[in-house]
Design a protein around this motif. Structure first.
Motif, mmCIF file in Angstrom:
data_model
loop_
_atom_site.group_PDB
_atom_site.id
_atom_site.type_symbol
_atom_site.label_atom_id
_atom_site.label_comp_id
_atom_site.label_asym_id
_atom_site.label_seq_id
_atom_site.Cartn_x
_atom_site.Cartn_y
_atom_site.Cartn_z
ATOM 1 N N TYR A 26 1.111 -1.587 0.003
ATOM 2 C CA TYR A 26 -0.205 0.110 -0.036
ATOM 3 C C TYR A 26 0.844 1.050 0.089
ATOM 4 C CZ TYR A 26 -2.562 3.779 1.416
ATOM 5 O OH TYR A 26 -3.472 5.087 2.063
ATOM 6 N N LEU A 27 1.658 1.502 1.208
ATOM 7 C CA LEU A 27 2.620 2.529 0.487
ATOM 8 C C LEU A 27 3.074 2.292 -0.276
ATOM 9 C CD1 LEU A 27 3.967 2.431 4.398
ATOM 10 C CD2 LEU A 27 2.128 3.649 3.783
ATOM 11 N N HIS A 28 4.233 1.513 -0.481
ATOM 12 C CA HIS A 28 4.059 1.616 -2.449
ATOM 13 C C HIS A 28 3.592 2.142 -3.540
ATOM 14 C CE1 HIS A 28 8.461 1.018 -4.865
ATOM 15 N NE2 HIS A 28 7.405 0.668 -5.625
ATOM 16 N N ASN A 29 2.533 1.652 -4.230
ATOM 17 C CA ASN A 29 1.799 2.309 -4.752
ATOM 18 C C ASN A 29 0.274 2.951 -4.601
ATOM 19 O OD1 ASN A 29 2.828 0.177 -6.647
ATOM 20 N ND2 ASN A 29 1.797 -1.394 -5.153
ATOM 21 N N GLY A 38 10.852 10.039 -2.004
ATOM 22 C CA GLY A 38 12.328 9.228 -2.810
ATOM 23 C C GLY A 38 12.196 8.361 -2.404
ATOM 24 N N VAL A 39 13.827 7.769 -2.938
ATOM 25 C CA VAL A 39 14.392 6.965 -2.113
ATOM 26 C C VAL A 39 14.273 6.614 -0.380
ATOM 27 C CG1 VAL A 39 16.789 5.877 -1.501
ATOM 28 C CG2 VAL A 39 16.172 7.217 -3.021
ATOM 29 N N ASP A 40 14.121 7.237 0.193
ATOM 30 C CA ASP A 40 13.610 6.942 2.149
ATOM 31 C C ASP A 40 12.485 6.689 2.155
ATOM 32 O OD1 ASP A 40 15.879 7.985 2.861
ATOM 33 O OD2 ASP A 40 14.870 10.080 2.897
ATOM 34 N N GLY A 41 11.212 7.197 0.752
ATOM 35 C CA GLY A 41 9.425 6.566 0.896
ATOM 36 C C GLY A 41 9.929 5.047 0.042
ATOM 37 N N ILE A 42 10.910 4.398 -0.424
ATOM 38 C CA ILE A 42 11.302 3.821 -0.945
ATOM 39 C C ILE A 42 11.787 1.815 -0.336
ATOM 40 C CG2 ILE A 42 12.193 1.690 -2.566
ATOM 41 C CD1 ILE A 42 11.908 4.189 -4.613
ATOM 42 N N ILE A 43 12.068 2.868 0.764
ATOM 43 C CA ILE A 43 13.450 2.206 1.919
ATOM 44 C C ILE A 43 12.555 1.583 2.903
ATOM 45 C CG2 ILE A 43 14.959 2.490 3.802
ATOM 46 C CD1 ILE A 43 16.832 3.975 1.628
ATOM 47 N N ILE A 44 11.142 2.516 3.460
ATOM 48 C CA ILE A 44 10.384 2.619 4.111
ATOM 49 C C ILE A 44 9.174 1.164 3.823
ATOM 50 C CG2 ILE A 44 8.411 3.155 5.130
ATOM 51 C CD1 ILE A 44 9.599 6.068 5.451
ATOM 52 N N SER A 45 8.582 1.881 2.749
ATOM 53 C CA SER A 45 8.282 0.107 1.982
ATOM 54 C C SER A 45 8.322 -1.324 1.801
ATOM 55 C CB SER A 45 7.336 0.979 0.354
ATOM 56 O OG SER A 45 7.938 0.867 -0.644
ATOM 57 N N SER A 46 9.839 -0.953 1.320
ATOM 58 C CA SER A 46 10.461 -2.297 1.398
ATOM 59 C C SER A 46 10.541 -3.124 2.854
ATOM 60 C CB SER A 46 11.102 -1.894 0.900
ATOM 61 O OG SER A 46 12.661 -1.333 1.258
ATOM 62 N N MET A 47 11.192 -1.964 3.885
ATOM 63 C CA MET A 47 11.100 -2.721 5.066
ATOM 64 C C MET A 47 10.127 -3.353 5.686
ATOM 65 S SD MET A 47 14.725 -2.418 5.736
ATOM 66 C CE MET A 47 14.536 -2.894 7.402
ATOM 67 N N CYS A 48 8.546 -2.237 5.205
ATOM 68 C CA CYS A 48 7.716 -3.331 5.750
ATOM 69 C C CYS A 48 6.874 -4.819 5.140
ATOM 70 C CB CYS A 48 6.313 -2.149 5.436
ATOM 71 S SG CYS A 48 6.418 -1.130 6.239
ATOM 72 N N VAL A 49 7.593 -4.928 3.671
ATOM 73 C CA VAL A 49 7.250 -5.920 3.210
ATOM 74 C C VAL A 49 8.758 -6.908 3.671
ATOM 75 C CG1 VAL A 49 7.438 -7.120 0.811
ATOM 76 C CG2 VAL A 49 6.183 -4.756 1.134
ATOM 77 N N ALA A 50 9.765 -6.188 3.923
ATOM 78 C CA ALA A 50 10.769 -7.484 4.222
ATOM 79 C C ALA A 50 11.044 -8.392 5.754
ATOM 80 C CB ALA A 50 12.001 -6.655 3.910
#
Length: 79
Positions: A26-29, A38-50
């Motif tokens: 949800y956060l990513h899309n 930017g990159v910080d948002g991608i890191i936050i959403s990918s850490m949730c998935v990880a």
């Protein structure tokens, strides 16, 4: 710890893991605030998935192992 309590905790862990995965998607899309980071948002959403995958996958393997052990015990009792 009894098997029943352990299975409840494992199911809770799976549920939290799946919720974190869905939150990351949800956060990513769909969230413009995270996209604008930017990159910080991608890191936050990918850490949730990880973290969601870390919580959900090993517990599924353990539940499968428990089910296989129970099934083999039932088969031994029948023989």
């Amino acid at each position: 710890m009894t098997d029943r309590l352990l299975i409840i905790l494992i199911r809770l862990s799976i549920t939290i893991g799946l919720c974190l995965i869905l939150l990351g998607v949800y956060l990513h899309n769909f969230n413009d605030a995270v996209a604008s980071m930017g990159v910080d948002g991608i890191i936050i959403s990918s850490m949730c998935v990880a973290f969601g995958m870390v919580l959900s996958l090993p517990t599924k393997m353990y539940l499968t192992f428990l089910l296989v052990v129970r099934e083999s015990e039932k088969n031994e009792d029948l023989n």
